[in-house]
Design an enzyme around this catalytic site. Structure first.
Site, PDB file in Angstrom:
ATOM      1  N   HIS A   3       0.824  -1.310   0.032  1.00 40.55           N
ATOM      2  CA  HIS A   3      -0.014  -0.062   0.034  1.00 40.55           C
ATOM      3  C   HIS A   3       0.699   1.289   0.012  1.00 40.55           C
ATOM      4  O   HIS A   3       0.471   2.297   0.587  1.00 40.55           O
ATOM      5  CB  HIS A   3      -0.889   0.020   1.325  1.00 40.55           C
ATOM      6  CG  HIS A   3      -2.013  -1.006   1.222  1.00 40.55           C
ATOM      7  ND1 HIS A   3      -3.119  -0.814   0.689  1.00 40.55           N
ATOM      8  CD2 HIS A   3      -1.889  -2.345   1.613  1.00 40.55           C
ATOM      9  CE1 HIS A   3      -3.863  -2.063   0.597  1.00 40.55           C
ATOM     10  NE2 HIS A   3      -3.234  -3.060   1.312  1.00 40.55           N
ATOM     11  N   ARG A  40      -7.468   7.246   3.739  1.00 48.46           N
ATOM     12  CA  ARG A  40      -6.187   6.925   2.914  1.00 48.46           C
ATOM     13  C   ARG A  40      -6.545   5.761   1.783  1.00 48.46           C
ATOM     14  O   ARG A  40      -6.804   4.638   2.290  1.00 48.46           O
ATOM     15  CB  ARG A  40      -4.959   6.732   3.652  1.00 48.46           C
ATOM     16  CG  ARG A  40      -3.728   6.583   2.404  1.00 48.46           C
ATOM     17  CD  ARG A  40      -2.465   6.404   3.383  1.00 48.46           C
ATOM     18  NE  ARG A  40      -1.368   6.212   2.261  1.00 48.46           N
ATOM     19  CZ  ARG A  40      -1.055   5.153   1.959  1.00 48.46           C
ATOM     20  NH1 ARG A  40      -1.260   3.898   2.243  1.00 48.46           N
ATOM     21  NH2 ARG A  40       0.247   5.200   0.816  1.00 48.46           N
ATOM     22  N   ASN A  70     -10.349  -2.680   2.822  1.00 51.39           N
ATOM     23  CA  ASN A  70     -10.056  -2.840   1.181  1.00 51.39           C
ATOM     24  C   ASN A  70     -11.278  -2.705   0.314  1.00 51.39           C
ATOM     25  O   ASN A  70     -12.291  -2.690   1.021  1.00 51.39           O
ATOM     26  CB  ASN A  70      -9.513  -4.337   0.740  1.00 51.39           C
ATOM     27  CG  ASN A  70      -8.018  -4.235   1.119  1.00 51.39           C
ATOM     28  OD1 ASN A  70      -7.257  -3.189   1.242  1.00 51.39           O
ATOM     29  ND2 ASN A  70      -7.410  -5.541   1.087  1.00 51.39           N
ATOM     30  N   PHE A  95       1.585 -14.062   4.636  1.00 48.91           N
ATOM     31  CA  PHE A  95       1.382 -12.889   4.192  1.00 48.91           C
ATOM     32  C   PHE A  95       2.859 -12.269   3.495  1.00 48.91           C
ATOM     33  O   PHE A  95       3.006 -11.955   2.322  1.00 48.91           O
ATOM     34  CB  PHE A  95       0.976 -11.830   5.212  1.00 48.91           C
ATOM     35  CG  PHE A  95       0.611 -10.233   4.619  1.00 48.91           C
ATOM     36  CD1 PHE A  95      -0.315 -10.086   3.661  1.00 48.91           C
ATOM     37  CD2 PHE A  95       1.605  -9.152   4.811  1.00 48.91           C
ATOM     38  CE1 PHE A  95      -0.449  -9.079   3.202  1.00 48.91           C
ATOM     39  CE2 PHE A  95       1.424  -8.066   4.402  1.00 48.91           C
ATOM     40  CZ  PHE A  95       0.318  -7.614   3.543  1.00 48.91           C
ATOM     41  N   HIS A 118      -3.869   0.976  12.102  1.00 51.06           N
ATOM     42  CA  HIS A 118      -3.843  -0.180  12.690  1.00 51.06           C
ATOM     43  C   HIS A 118      -5.057  -0.795  13.063  1.00 51.06           C
ATOM     44  O   HIS A 118      -5.971  -0.369  13.598  1.00 51.06           O
ATOM     45  CB  HIS A 118      -2.897  -0.065  13.964  1.00 51.06           C
ATOM     46  CG  HIS A 118      -2.419  -1.196  14.733  1.00 51.06           C
ATOM     47  ND1 HIS A 118      -3.056  -2.436  14.736  1.00 51.06           N
ATOM     48  CD2 HIS A 118      -1.491  -1.323  15.597  1.00 51.06           C
ATOM     49  CE1 HIS A 118      -2.425  -3.379  15.318  1.00 51.06           C
ATOM     50  NE2 HIS A 118      -1.332  -2.962  15.793  1.00 51.06           N
TER      51      HIS A 118
HETATM   52 FE1  HDE Z   1      -2.348  -4.806   5.480  1.00 51.86          FE
HETATM   53  N1  HDE Z   1      -0.807  -4.273   5.992  1.00 51.86           N
HETATM   54  N2  HDE Z   1      -1.798  -6.669   6.024  1.00 51.86           N
HETATM   55  N3  HDE Z   1      -4.281  -5.775   4.942  1.00 51.86           N
HETATM   56  N4  HDE Z   1      -3.219  -3.035   4.792  1.00 51.86           N
HETATM   57  C1  HDE Z   1      -0.391  -2.655   5.716  1.00 51.86           C
HETATM   58  O1  HDE Z   1       0.944  -1.522   7.446  1.00 51.86           O
HETATM   59  C2  HDE Z   1      -0.899  -6.784   6.643  1.00 51.86           C
HETATM   60  C3  HDE Z   1      -4.689  -6.930   5.178  1.00 51.86           C
HETATM   61  C4  HDE Z   1      -4.438  -2.776   4.233  1.00 51.86           C
HETATM   62  O2  HDE Z   1      -3.291   3.357   3.986  1.00 51.86           O
HETATM   63  C5  HDE Z   1       1.132  -2.333   6.377  1.00 51.86           C
HETATM   64  O3  HDE Z   1       1.130   0.719   7.779  1.00 51.86           O
HETATM   65  C6  HDE Z   1      -0.549  -8.404   6.973  1.00 51.86           C
HETATM   66  C7  HDE Z   1      -6.094  -7.008   4.783  1.00 51.86           C
HETATM   67  C8  HDE Z   1      -4.322  -1.494   3.931  1.00 51.86           C
HETATM   68  O4  HDE Z   1      -1.532   3.463   5.378  1.00 51.86           O
HETATM   69  C9  HDE Z   1       1.357  -3.606   7.125  1.00 51.86           C
HETATM   70  C10 HDE Z   1      -1.965  -8.808   6.676  1.00 51.86           C
HETATM   71  C11 HDE Z   1      -6.530  -5.992   4.492  1.00 51.86           C
HETATM   72  C12 HDE Z   1      -3.151  -1.126   4.264  1.00 51.86           C
HETATM   73  C13 HDE Z   1       0.392  -4.608   6.660  1.00 51.86           C
HETATM   74  C14 HDE Z   1      -2.683  -7.820   5.843  1.00 51.86           C
HETATM   75  C15 HDE Z   1      -5.386  -5.072   4.622  1.00 51.86           C
HETATM   76  C16 HDE Z   1      -2.199  -1.771   4.534  1.00 51.86           C
HETATM   77  C17 HDE Z   1       2.193  -1.628   5.575  1.00 51.86           C
HETATM   78  C18 HDE Z   1      -2.224 -10.290   6.437  1.00 51.86           C
HETATM   79  C19 HDE Z   1      -8.097  -5.502   4.214  1.00 51.86           C
HETATM   80  C20 HDE Z   1      -2.820   0.658   4.011  1.00 51.86           C
HETATM   81  C21 HDE Z   1       1.937  -0.399   5.785  1.00 51.86           C
HETATM   82  C22 HDE Z   1      -2.235 -10.798   7.973  1.00 51.86           C
HETATM   83  C23 HDE Z   1      -8.801  -5.509   5.387  1.00 51.86           C
HETATM   84  C24 HDE Z   1      -2.830   1.552   5.188  1.00 51.86           C
HETATM   85  C25 HDE Z   1       1.315  -0.335   7.025  1.00 51.86           C
HETATM   86  C26 HDE Z   1      -2.486   2.872   4.974  1.00 51.86           C
HETATM   87  C27 HDE Z   1      -0.918  -1.693   5.129  1.00 51.86           C
HETATM   88  C28 HDE Z   1       0.194  -6.087   6.893  1.00 51.86           C
HETATM   89  C29 HDE Z   1      -3.742  -7.846   5.324  1.00 51.86           C
HETATM   90  C30 HDE Z   1      -5.569  -3.518   4.208  1.00 51.86           C
HETATM   91  C31 HDE Z   1       2.649  -4.318   6.484  1.00 51.86           C
HETATM   92  C32 HDE Z   1       0.464  -8.972   7.921  1.00 51.86           C
HETATM   93  C33 HDE Z   1      -7.014  -8.318   5.169  1.00 51.86           C
HETATM   94  C34 HDE Z   1      -5.950  -0.615   3.330  1.00 51.86           C
HETATM   95  O5  HDE Z   1       1.434  -3.614   8.320  1.00 51.86           O
END
Ligand code: HDE
Length: 679
Positions: A75, A111, A147, A160, A338
């Site tokens: 992202h 965002r 999402n 992941f 978070h």
């Molecule tokens: Fe994320 N995801 N994600 N994700 N995600 C990040 O956090 C992660 C998942 C989502 O606009 C990271 O600050 C893991 C699902 C959005 O700043 C990180 C797993 C969904 C955004 C991270 C998922 C999301 C992130 C990278 C599986 C939809 C952008 C930067 C266990 C419900 C946030 C950050 C923004 C961002 C980890 C799966 C949505 C690395 C480990 C499911 C919208 O922490």
């Protein structure tokens, strides 16, 4: 810079303390020392070496050298805006969350993002979109990190890193950028059949949204609502855009990536600047705890959605985005979301993907924002007070007074003091859990294809065609045996789909297979979405000598219907009608493109040049092939006739109807005219 549409709320007041306006100020160093010259470094003689004592040069250069921070690991490419959420009160029986009480207004920061591409990548790539909302509530920040698709690729967080490694550019040559169409991703897909459902969403039109303002949002996981009596309901979160859910077509999306890589952010920025504030309703699907096992899938499985026809979405509030940021780095880049930022009344479930996310998001901010004090960055601060015994760390800004930084204590009357749940203290839901420690997947997570098939069944013929084309494109960019392996997997979803894709990519079509699910969920098809003229953008191809009496009422009517138009001509400046009407040219054919509009209005003029006619034909051909509405008058009608585009759906001309404006607006509102023959 004063913003015309500054909307007052507690977050904005808080941010105001940190804003600074450098305009009309003296230039100083970071120590406040006025600087007498910012053009030349201090040298020993005009042609001599720069001196070490030039503190101004050193400070300026050092700061510049350290300007970059690591981009988000996923992202990375995103854009954000401020706004406000207002609760309807309909959630009150189910949750004690204060911000969901009737009439409560809460500042928000949202965002939107793509997932795969790096921070400078194009925006209209085929990808899932992020839709993260930070609610600055009076009980602390609540983050809904959502999402634009309701399911995820994997069922367990431990996968992941593998998923992301597979979908990111391949490490040996760092290609391709912002695209899933390569071997490592599809190798992953073939070996992780749980991804089948999310993958078919990514192959569908939702992966190329027309606008952030025209996307749904989904919390994906099952969360919990807890009410005043302590009763728990399972809940899925939804955002529903007022303008409906609309997409680009793939050919168009790829061209926009070159013509305007900022297409989606520009659309958001400009809409907010123009006062066309994006609106989304907040909805929930609710399930009493007792009904946990009433489905043929596990409600904890993040690869499953709850069909809206089975569990209706109840609207609980409305969000309006009404203010652009002042500084993208300070706000959009430094915001830290978070899923674990919750408030009383909202809790987690044991979804193994959610559980892992609860770890990852703080961890990632520590490296990205450089330490444990990122909550003090203005955009991340809650609007309510925060007090605890956490201290120090890089870039600490709070000056905690007193000698006590531990609990319990007597020297500070045992404060800061924990609050009881009745006083607003967060209490985790007391779910009963028992079991052996195992590294395993629950058998209830084993069905990987039924809902992919449900999705396929729910699509219109056009949407299905797009899905076939998307799989063919993506797998067509892969090598054997990745293509074959994926056809084998796809055959478990739908035989016809697998056969069609196989035929396109040189793989022997499977003879049998397919899920036997016949159910469909009409809510999943974009055919059934809201269709409005609001904010649709029309390109007007027009030259000197146009008939002002005919054209001006049309343009005025478009505006009255909340549509936008831009004047496109051969040169910048003005075009003048036969009656002296003047129109300011927004773009020439070289500074814009047909792919950047929802529709075209072809007018021309009596004496267009050969070059004008050629460009107009190119624009019209492109809009026609992308199924867009085309309106034509005067010269424009002749162009359509010459290109054999008349009498096709979505083509409206003054020669053919006396009710031109109304019909044209209807044609634009329809978004696209799929029954058009573009062969
Ligand atoms: Fe994320 N995801 N994600 N994700 N995600 C990040 O956090 C992660 C998942 C989502 O606009 C990271 O600050 C893991 C699902 C959005 O700043 C990180 C797993 C969904 C955004 C991270 C998922 C999301 C992130 C990278 C599986 C939809 C952008 C930067 C266990 C419900 C946030 C950050 C923004 C961002 C980890 C799966 C949505 C690395 C480990 C499911 C919208 O922490």
């Amino acid at each position: 810079m004063e913003k015309s549409n500054r909307h007052e709320n507690r977050k904005n007041e808080q941010l105001e303390q940190f804003r600074t306006d450098d305009q009309n100020q003296a230039l100083t160093t970071n120590q406040g020392l006025k600087v007498s010259n910012d053009e030349f470094s201090l040298k020993a003689g005009v042609r001599g070496p720069t001196l070490m004592e030039d503190f101004h040069f050193r400070e300026k250069m050092t700061h510049f050298d350290h300007e970059r921070i690591p981009e988000r690991v996923v992202h990375a490419r995103g854009y954000a805006a401020h706004g406000e959420f207002e609760a309807y009160g309909t959630a009150e029986p189910f949750t004690k969350a204060g911000f969901l009480k009737k009439g409560t207004k809460t500042p928000v920061f949202v965002r939107f993002s793509t997932v795969v591409g790096s921070r400078g990548s194009a925006e209209t790539v085929r990808d899932t979109r992020g839709f993260s909302t930070k609610f600055y509530t009076e009980e602390g920040n609540y983050d809904l990190v959502a999402n634009n698709m309701p399911v995820f690729f994997i069922q367990d967080a431990i996968k992941f890193p593998d998923l992301v490694h597979a979908i990111k550019p391949e490490p040996h040559n760092e290609m391709p950028q912002a695209a899933a169409a390569h071997n490592t991703f599809w190798d992953f897909v073939a070996h992780n059949t749980e991804s089948a459902h999310h993958v078919i969403w990514n192959m569908a039109d939702r992966a190329i949204p027309r606008s952030f303002r025209m996307m749904e949002g989904f919390g994906v996981h099952t969360f919990r609502f807890i009410n005043d009596e302590g009763k728990s309901h399972f809940v899925k979160f939804h955002w529903k855009p007022k303008l409906g859910v609309h997409s680009l077509v793939w050919d168009e999306a790829q061209k926009i990536s070159g013509k305007d890589p900022d297409f989606n952010r520009k659309d958001l920025w400009e809409s907010i600047e123009a006062g066309d504030f994006p609106e989304y309703e907040f909805g929930v699907q609710l399930l009493p705890e007792e009904d946990e096992f009433k489905f043929d899938f596990d409600v904890l499985d993040p690869t499953k959605l709850w069909p809206e026809e089975d569990v209706p979405v109840t609207m609980i509030g409305k969000m309006t985005l009404n203010r652009n940021v002042d500084n993208v780095f300070a706000e959009t880049e430094q915001v830290a979301f978070h899923p674990g930022h919750v408030v009383p009344g909202i809790d987690f479930t044991n979804d193994p993907l959610l559980q892992g996310r609860l770890f990852s998001y703080t961890d990632t901010q520590l490296i990205r924002l450089g330490g444990p004090n990122f909550h003090e960055i203005p955009i991340n601060r809650p609007v309510c007070p925060f007090h605890n015994n956490q201290r120090d760390g890089y870039n600490r800004q709070t000056i905690n007074k007193g000698r006590v930084s531990y609990h319990p204590n007597s020297l500070a009357n045992n404060t800061p003091a924990p609050a009881s749940p009745a006083e607003g203290g967060y209490e985790h839901y007391q779910e009963k859990v028992e079991g052996r420690k195992v590294r395993a997947r629950s058998e209830s997570f084993n069905d990987h294809f039924s809902q992919a098939k449900l999705f396929w069944n729910s699509m219109s013929a056009t949407e299905k065609q797009h899905i076939v084309e998307a799989y063919s494109f993506e797998l067509g960019k892969c090598d054997m045996p990745i293509r074959e392996m994926n056809i084998e997997v796809l055959a478990n979803v739908d035989l016809e789909l697998a056969q069609k894709v196989a035929g396109n990519i040189g793989v022997t079509p499977p003879a049998e297979g397919g899920s036997d699910v016949t159910k469909s969920s009409p809510a999943l098809s974009q055919e059934n979405t809201v269709k409005l003229p609001d904010t649709r953008k029309v390109g007007v191809l027009i030259d000197n000598g146009f008939d002002g009496k005919e054209i001006m009422p049309v343009l005025n009517e478009l505006e009255a219907s909340k549509m936008k138009y831009e004047i496109i001509s051969e040169t910048q400046g003005k075009v003048t009608g036969a009656d002296g009407t003047e129109l300011e040219v927004t773009h020439t054919f070289s500074t814009t493109d047909a792919v950047l509009y929802d529709a075209l209005y072809a007018v021309g003029g009596p004496d267009v040049s050969k070059a004008f006619a050629k460009n107009a034909a190119k624009f019209l051909g492109e809009a026609f092939d992308h199924y867009k509405a085309i309106g034509a008058a005067q010269e424009g009608e002749k162009w359509l006739e010459a290109a054999k585009m008349l009498d096709q759906p979505g083509i409206v001309t003054t020669g053919q109807t006396t009710d031109f404006t109304k019909q044209f607006i209807e044609a634009v509102s329809a978004h696209r005219h799929w029954d058009r023959d573009v062969s």
